[in-house]
Scaffold this motif. Sequence first.
Motif, mmCIF file in Angstrom:
data_model
loop_
_atom_site.group_PDB
_atom_site.id
_atom_site.type_symbol
_atom_site.label_atom_id
_atom_site.label_comp_id
_atom_site.label_asym_id
_atom_site.label_seq_id
_atom_site.Cartn_x
_atom_site.Cartn_y
_atom_site.Cartn_z
ATOM 1 N N ALA A 1 35.749 43.237 39.814
ATOM 2 C CA ALA A 1 36.711 43.738 39.111
ATOM 3 C C ALA A 1 38.472 43.773 38.835
ATOM 4 O O ALA A 1 38.667 44.009 38.006
ATOM 5 C CB ALA A 1 36.761 45.545 39.250
ATOM 6 N N VAL B 1 31.158 44.131 43.245
ATOM 7 C CA VAL B 1 31.248 44.900 41.899
ATOM 8 C C VAL B 1 33.541 44.582 42.135
ATOM 9 O O VAL B 1 33.830 44.992 41.179
ATOM 10 C CB VAL B 1 31.295 46.359 41.602
ATOM 11 C CG1 VAL B 1 31.331 46.665 40.403
ATOM 12 C CG2 VAL B 1 29.094 45.789 41.222
ATOM 13 N N GLY B 2 33.540 45.553 42.912
ATOM 14 C CA GLY B 2 34.788 45.167 43.263
ATOM 15 C C GLY B 2 36.089 44.795 43.169
ATOM 16 O O GLY B 2 37.176 44.462 42.820
ATOM 17 N N VAL C 1 40.472 42.422 36.627
ATOM 18 C CA VAL C 1 42.047 42.754 36.615
ATOM 19 C C VAL C 1 43.418 42.136 36.311
ATOM 20 O O VAL C 1 44.283 41.864 36.078
ATOM 21 C CB VAL C 1 42.177 43.890 37.380
ATOM 22 C CG1 VAL C 1 43.373 44.296 37.211
ATOM 23 C CG2 VAL C 1 41.495 45.004 36.774
#
Length: 263
Positions: free
Chosen positions: A48, A44-45, A52
């Motif tokens: 993300a 998930v990180g 970004v």
Amino acid sequence: MPRQGLLVNSGEDTIHKNKVTEENMTPKQKRKNFWFYHKTHFIVGFIALVLVAWFVYDWINRDNPDYTIDMITVDSYPVDLLHQLEDAIAQQGDDLNGDGKVVVLINQYTMNPGGTGTSNANLEMANYTRIAADLESKEVVLFFLDDTNLAYYQSVEDQEPLFAYEDGTTPVSGATDYENMGYSWDEMEALNSVNYTVNMLNESGDDLETVDAEPYLEKLRLCVRTFGEADMENPDIQQRLEQSKALQQRLVSAQAEQAEQGQ
């Protein structure tokens, strides 16, 4: 029996005897254990972080438009056709932000106020909200509209007409002489002289063919929005209005503008 008595002579504790602790794990086991418990957070990180990074890259490399035009029509226009139209308009524009190029951005909003035909209610509601935001911000001055949406937005209850006559004056409330509001496609010499094409499926539906796209554009009128007296005291709005009117006139009288530039 007291609870303590249950533990007397109960023998050797075998339940936790073979428990593997992190202290006696090998490096490989530690990595495997970490991945087992944290892989979801890591994935998930990572996603993300990629998103970004993509947004930052897109923002840094995005061309800042010199002109933004809202297109409000019943029909949806192919994106490729909009890009062709943007390029044609840019030929008559000025480099307002000084970045060495003229960029035009057309925001396409499909709206069907009459409610006839097929429509997506959720999409129309979203478009209505975005149009309202553009009008409220007063950042967008030029608009492409078809007859249906011009009539609708000119007759919004308890609101002065949004779009001006050809001479820049504001119609009286309830005016319906839409043919005098803005300029029709036939009047825009700089645009209707360009060859616009789109790729569409042929009649048999088994192959693409290149067709003339001007019939799509013939429904459009290019209008300048109106502003109240209080708005016209704002220097930024005054400047945007003057720049937009100048572009509109160039699109209508392209030959005269080109002759002046050649002198």
